[in-house]
Design an enzyme around this catalytic site. Structure first.
Site, PDB file in Angstrom:
ATOM      1  N   ASN A 109       0.759  -1.053  -0.009  1.00 40.17           N
ATOM      2  CA  ASN A 109       0.093  -0.112   0.152  1.00 40.17           C
ATOM      3  C   ASN A 109       0.978   1.388   0.043  1.00 40.17           C
ATOM      4  O   ASN A 109       0.331   2.336   0.217  1.00 40.17           O
ATOM      5  CB  ASN A 109      -1.047  -0.053   1.189  1.00 40.17           C
ATOM      6  CG  ASN A 109      -0.122   0.169   2.364  1.00 40.17           C
ATOM      7  OD1 ASN A 109       1.077   0.437   2.554  1.00 40.17           O
ATOM      8  ND2 ASN A 109      -1.095   0.290   3.600  1.00 40.17           N
ATOM      9  N   LYS A 110       2.242   1.142  -0.077  1.00 44.62           N
ATOM     10  CA  LYS A 110       2.919   2.335  -0.214  1.00 44.62           C
ATOM     11  C   LYS A 110       2.824   3.051  -1.489  1.00 44.62           C
ATOM     12  O   LYS A 110       2.165   2.527  -2.361  1.00 44.62           O
ATOM     13  CB  LYS A 110       4.500   2.009   0.182  1.00 44.62           C
ATOM     14  CG  LYS A 110       4.376   1.276   1.589  1.00 44.62           C
ATOM     15  CD  LYS A 110       4.153   2.306   2.734  1.00 44.62           C
ATOM     16  CE  LYS A 110       3.688   1.846   4.180  1.00 44.62           C
ATOM     17  NZ  LYS A 110       4.579   1.007   4.845  1.00 44.62           N
TER      18      LYS A 110
END
Ligand SMILES: *Cc1c(COP(=O)(O)O)cnc(C)c1O
Length: 384
Positions: A185-186
């Protein structure tokens, strides 16, 4: 999950990444090799400033290697923020040292530099700031403080690509080590992965050795260099933290898009800012003037008089098909950290107050303006 559920986060993976991974698979070299080496070179070139980049299989691994290379060990203290993910602090314990948690600054949600100064003792060895949500911590003051007291600084930049601070990209500041995350999710992803960045040749050498079992050369070297391919030396009890070429192939393509991803996230943040204006919602702090916020997260707080508690508010959004999260349950509330170090909410009034009213709204580069409008409409409904 219904088909029209709007998730909290989504990776942005295109045909380029898929083709690159397939190519890596077909090449016959799937572990650390030419792709990992290219990804490191590309990443160092992206940051500029003469840094070395060392690819690892997670940011947690990079943070561990960084502290190890800085010589942190039993009896040392490392100052960090309570308002972070547990990975920031757990690596301190891996080395037998003790974290000293401090509160955050309400205007940045990043580590409070005055609190850091108050927490320094003769045992203090290093400081780990976190660029929370993608907004840079006050690095000018923090680095000056570290210099004054002879302390090392390792930036947890898991949220901070491509964040700038004082006009310089995070990763090229005057700290000893900076670590980025490529978790799913970065702001860019390799599935799992991370990058340790440093300008210090000694730290880089140590991190490279400790990344792979304490072997003095990595496997790729062994099969290409002139010394016999079977020969290696173990110089320390190292770790298994190397990045695969499969992940690196994905990283090379993601990195090419990271500016475009950031532009889109900036646009999404601007849409949110506008859509939420006038509601009892405290919008997130922006970057300092002239600086870039990576907008990894768009974190809001319920204002006084919102008329609904945070937990119920998240439930009401979820019921309307909107995924949210909370960043973070502060470490002073987590049983291990609380009980081991005798932490109480009163010791961290800013973090505690933020925690009680915070939530992170959906934020990713594939979001459209209509998605933001939908979240805003759901928020209005949830406030009713
Ligand atoms: C995601 C994250 C990490 C850990 O990253 P991994 O790559 O999953 O190990 C560390 N610190 C912060 C602040 C993070 O958000």
């Amino acid at each position: 999950m219904t088909s029209d559920f709007l998730p909290f986060a989504l990776p942005d993976i295109g045909e380029e990444e898929i083709a690159a991974v397939v190519e890596a698979l077909r090449s016959g070299w799937v572990t650390t090799g030419p792709k990992a080496r290219q990804f490191e070179a590309d990443f160092a070139a992206f940051l500029g400033g003469g840094v070395e980049a060392i690819a690892v299989n997670s940011a947690t691994a990079g943070l561990h290697l960084g502290l190890e290379a800085l010589g942190v060990g039993p009896g040392d203290e490392v100052i960090t923020t309570t308002h972070t993910f547990t990975a920031t602090a757990e690596v301190i314990r891996y080395l037998g040292a003790d974290p000293v948690f401090v509160d955050v600054d309400a205007s940045t949600l990043c580590i409070d530099v005055a609190a850091v100064e108050s927490a320094i003792t003769p045992r203090t060895k290093a400081i780990i700031p976190v660029h929370y949500a993608g907004r840079a911590a006050d690095m000018q003051r923090l680095l000056a403080l570290a210099r004054k007291h002879g302390l090392r600084v390792m930036e947890d930049a898991a949220h901070a690509l491509p964040t700038t601070c004082g006009g310089q990209l995070v990763g090229t500041l005057a700290s000893d080590v900076t670590v980025f995350s490529f978790y799913a999710n970065k702001t860019m992803t390799t599935g799992e992965g991370g990058m340790l960045v440093t300008r210090d040749a000694g730290i880089a050498r140590r991190a490279r050795v400790m990344r792979l079992h304490g072997i003095n050369r990595d496997a790729f070297d062994r099969f290409t260099a002139k010394v016999p391919s079977w020969y290696y030396e173990i110089v320390a009890p190292g770790f298994k933290y190397n990045m695969t070429d499969i992940a690196a192939a994905m990283g090379i393509e993601q990195l090419k898009k990271v500016r475009a991803f950031a532009d889109r996230r900036t646009q999404v943040a601007a849409w949110y800012d506008e859509a939420l204006a006038g509601l009892p919602i405290v919008r997130p702090p922006h970057a300092a003037p002239g600086d870039v916020h990576s907008w990894h997260l768009y974190v809001v707080q319920l204002a006084d008089g919102a008329g609904v508690g945070r937990d119920q508010f998240i439930e009401r959004l979820f019921a309307q098909g909107i995924g949210c999260s909370v960043h973070y349950i502060p470490l002073h509330l987590q049983p291990y950290w609380r009980d081991t170090y005798g932490l109480t909410p009163e010791m961290f009034p800013v973090s505690q107050r933020i925690y009680e009213r915070t939530l992170s709204l959906p934020m990713y580069s594939r979001m459209a303006q209509g998605d933001v409008a939908r979240v805003a409409a759901a928020i209005e409904e949830a406030l009713r």
